[in-house]
Design an enzyme around this catalytic site. Structure first.
Site, mmCIF file in Angstrom:
data_model
loop_
_atom_site.group_PDB
_atom_site.id
_atom_site.type_symbol
_atom_site.label_atom_id
_atom_site.label_comp_id
_atom_site.label_asym_id
_atom_site.label_seq_id
_atom_site.Cartn_x
_atom_site.Cartn_y
_atom_site.Cartn_z
ATOM 1 C CB CYS A 153 -0.916 0.074 1.227
ATOM 2 S SG CYS A 153 -2.075 1.218 1.335
ATOM 3 C CG ASP A 191 -0.942 3.804 5.390
ATOM 4 O OD1 ASP A 191 0.233 4.221 6.173
ATOM 5 O OD2 ASP A 191 -1.986 3.849 5.755
ATOM 6 N NE ARG A 247 -0.781 4.229 8.826
ATOM 7 C CZ ARG A 247 -2.108 4.014 9.232
ATOM 8 N NH1 ARG A 247 -2.723 4.159 10.461
ATOM 9 N NH2 ARG A 247 -3.038 3.612 8.328
ATOM 10 C CG HIS A 263 -1.632 -1.375 5.966
ATOM 11 N ND1 HIS A 263 -2.484 -0.147 6.729
ATOM 12 C CD2 HIS A 263 -1.773 -0.962 4.640
ATOM 13 C CE1 HIS A 263 -2.860 0.747 5.936
ATOM 14 N NE2 HIS A 263 -2.403 0.384 4.608
ATOM 15 C CB CYS A 274 -6.066 -0.771 4.475
ATOM 16 S SG CYS A 274 -5.836 -0.339 2.948
#
Length: 739
Positions: free
Chosen positions: A571, A573, A575, A632, A635
């Site tokens: 992803c 993302d 993080r 993760h 999401c």
């Protein structure tokens, strides 16, 4: 309560009683031999064994350590007996026990661990050499001289002299001790010292050899009491402290060593020192030898199965019963056999394993000096010499400074100063810095944990001179701001401070200590740069200064071609840091990132070639062996799917992209979950990873390689809150989704 008592009783009968018998068989001959080497009555060794077992075992802080007379104290006891007499030596032992008791009450036992093991091992080795040289004369039919050097000088004449039957007894004893470790296991159940003395006694009796016999007659029936030592009280106090400290240090170090050999409760060092103090007071009052923890008997106790202090106490009881009821049997032991046992023990005290251990830390000089000092000068003098050298070496290490100056390709110089900057390092410091050419641009990293005024003046004066001649100096404190604080006139603490954790590349910017960075060629001229832009350019500069020199050789090899082993789809993302959660480095992962770590199925709408292109290039050009899809927790893309596109709001591109997650949503609706998730969103995030693995199989080339065993598909799920990576299995081959 009753059940616990019964359990303890059964454990004692099963483990501690047999172990106590083994330790008893080891303790009796060793106690007699150490008493002989100490110049004390032989009964004093048995008294110390009884007191060490019962008193120290009951009151000490270790469950399995066995205390008794220690060979390491034989020299000092022998010297005290020569100087003050035996009964006065017993009073010194009593006073030494009182000192140990006070030290234990005030909880200073751990301070003894500050003594370098190289000093302790060197002391024991020196004591072993002295004991072996002195007792070798007894084995050869002579008398030991006063001092190791005198024994060594007289040894050739003693060897050449006419020998008695005692030499044969001694040779038999040493031979049995030497070969016993190679005997079958059931034979080795008998302790080697006991077997050696029994063999020597039998040989002397069978052949009717003329040997000197051990005599304990009257030793336990004639009560004697200690008396106050006569002489200079300064020397007496010194002797008391020496016995207390040496016996205490040996006991505590033995405790630490024995703790690594068993799985029971750990030792309480202060309680152990208190128990040793009481035991020495009792032993001194009963005219016994000084007591200390003994590694040989303690190791025998652990290996024999001892699990509680019951085995230690019982071994003392067995020694007492033996001395009172079977003391007559000791007269069968030849004195020459005891002397040979001491020779063998003395040689074993020079442990080459200890030399190898201290060699790795550069402390062999301390070991050798201590050993030679004990042999040539005496026990106290040798220990003090070893402690002095250990302190000098420690001071040298603490004040050692490393200066590394490296020219860069662009003409800059990168200098790193590491260590503790004190006046002792100023000569080396100034020599290295002044070798940098005048006018050069210098990046100076101070990787230090202390800086005194002399070191600051040296660096500051060099910086002023260098900049006056046209050069530039950029100083960066890696840990505490030693230079910056000194330059500003702030108060510097005289002691070292624990270094703060250095900046790590994987920490978020907000978690790192920000430094003011001077202008750099990386920062373009612009008005009002944003904070993010400043951080990026500062980070790039940090990379150039710290990381680039370390990874440059790797990137030089990667510059020609890449050979990743994994295609990693995850992803977008912020993080998720693939290299962090997989502990991978440059060139390992061929990475694709998108919203929701989605893999569009072959022919799916809306059409998207970006992910397909990466899959084709990875499998057909790069030849990756693994494709990993990593999702993760929490999401946002999956939350958008669960909301039916409501959370996508006025983002048409996002709504179109999330259509590639419809199969994941259908699988979510079609399955109730297996209870491993923490809620609907978490379950969908996990199922989405498995669905994307299934989507990969819709591409013919991927499916063929998977079937041929040339390619592996792996699902990962990163739980952000717990920072844990979980493996997810692929979908069953028979699974299909209604569309």
């Amino acid at each position: 309560m009753i059940r616990d008592t019964q359990s303890n009783a059964l454990r004692t009968l099963r483990y501690d009683v047999p172990a106590s018998l083994v330790v008893f068989l080891v303790a009796v001959p060793l106690s007699l031999g150490i008493a002989m080497a100490s110049g004390a009555p032989l009964a004093a060794g048995l008294i110390a064994a009884v007191v060490g077992g019962i008193v120290a075992g009951a009151l000490g802080g270790s469950a399995v350590q066995v205390s008794g007379p220690a060979a390491g104290l034989a020299l000092i006891v022998a010297d005290l007996v020569q100087t003050y007499g035996w009964r006065a030596t017993c009073m010194i032992t009593l006073f030494a026990g009182a000192v140990q008791l006070l030290l234990g009450i005030f909880r200073v036992a751990r301070a003894a661990l500050a003594v370098s093991p190289a000093v302790v091992h060197g002391m024991l080795a020196g004591v072993g050499v002295v004991i072996a040289l002195s007792q070798l004369h007894v084995v050869l039919g002579g008398k030991p001289q006063h001092g190791a050097i005198a024994n060594l000088i007289e040894l050739p004449a003693q060897i050449a002299d006419k020998h008695s039957h005692g030499v044969a007894v001694g040779m038999i004893t040493i031979a049995v001790l030497a070969v016993w470790s190679r005997m079958p296991r059931h034979v080795k159940a008998v302790p080697a010292p006991l077997a050696a003395l029994v063999a020597a006694a039998l040989a002397a009796w069978v052949f009717d050899w003329d040997v000197t016999r051990v005599d304990l007659s009257g030793s336990f029936t004639e009560l004697t009491f200690p008396v106050l030592p006569q002489g200079d009280w300064h020397m007496v106090v010194g002797a008391v402290l020496l016995v207390a400290l040496l016996a205490g240090v040996e006991s505590l170090l033995c405790c630490v060593a024995i703790d690594s050999l068993h799985k029971g409760p750990r030792c309480d060092l202060d309680t152990e020192l208190t128990g040793q103090g009481v035991a020495n007071m009792v032993s001194g009052a009963l005219c016994g030898l000084p007591v200390a923890g003994v590694i040989v008997r303690s190791t025998a106790n652990v290996k024999a199965g001892g699990r509680s202090r019951a085995s230690t106490i019982l071994h003392g009881v067995w020694v007492l019963l033996f001395a009172v009821g079977l003391g007559w049997s000791i007269k069968l032991i030849p004195m020459e056999a005891l002397a040979a046992l001491l020779v063998f023990i003395g040689v074993q005290m020079v442990n080459l394993g200890h030399v190898r251990k201290v060699h790795g830390h550069g402390e062999v000089p301390v070991y050798i000096l201590t050993m030679l000092g004990v042999i040539v000068l005496g026990l106290a003098e040798g220990v003090l010499a070893g402690l002095a050298l250990a302190a000098v070496l420690a001071l040298r290490r603490l004040t050692w400074v490393t200066v590394n100056v490296r020219p860069e390709d662009d003409g800059h110089y990168h200098a790193t100063i590491s260590g503790s900057l004190t006046f002792l390092g100023v000569p080396r410091l100034t020599h290295e810095l002044r070798a940098i050419p005048a006018g050069a641009s210098v990046d100076l990293d101070l990787n230090i944990d202390f800086m005194d005024n002399a070191a600051f003046e040296a660096i500051h004066n060099w910086r002023v001179d260098h900049e006056r001649l046209g050069g530039t100096v950029d100083i960066d404190d890696v840990h505490d701001e030693w230079y910056a604080m000194a330059a500003s006139g702030a108060r510097m603490f005289p002691a070292k401070t624990p270094p703060r954790a250095p900046d790590r590349w994987w920490l978020p910017w907000a978690h790192r200590r920000r430094r003011s960075q001077p202008p750099s060629a990386l920062v373009p001229e612009q008005s009002g740069p944003t904070e993010e832009e400043c951080r990026l350019t500062a980070g790039a500069r940090e990379f150039h200064r710290r990381t680039a020199p370390l990874v440059r050789p790797i990137f030089e090899g990667l510059a020609r071609r890449q050979q990743p082993s994994h295609l990693f789809i995850t992803c977008a993302d912020s993080r998720i840091v693939p290299s962090l959660i997989t502990a991978s480095g440059p060139g390992d992962l061929f990475t694709v990132r998108n919203i929701g770590n989605l893999v569009p199925r072959r022919g799916a709408e809306p059409h998207d070639d970006s992910v397909v292109a990466a899959i084709e290039y990875a499998t057909q050009v790069l030849g990756v062996r693994t494709i990993t899809v990593c999702g993760h927790s929490g999401c946002g893309a999956m939350a958008g799917l669960l909301s039916g596109g409501v959370q996508a709001g006025s983002m048409p591109g996002l709504r179109r992209w999330l259509r590639h997650g419809n199969h994941s949503l259908a699988r979510f609706i079609d399955n109730e979950g297996d209870g491993q998730d923490t809620g609907p969103l978490d379950r969908l995030c996990r199922l989405n990873v498995q669905q994307q693995l299934a989507n990969l199989r819709t591409y013919r080339r991927v499916d063929e390689q998977v079937r041929a065993g040339e390619l592996e598909l792996v699902g990962l799920y990163f739980d952000i809150g717990t920072a844990r990576v979980h493996m997810l299995p692929p979908l069953p081959a028979s699974y299909s989704v209604k569309t």
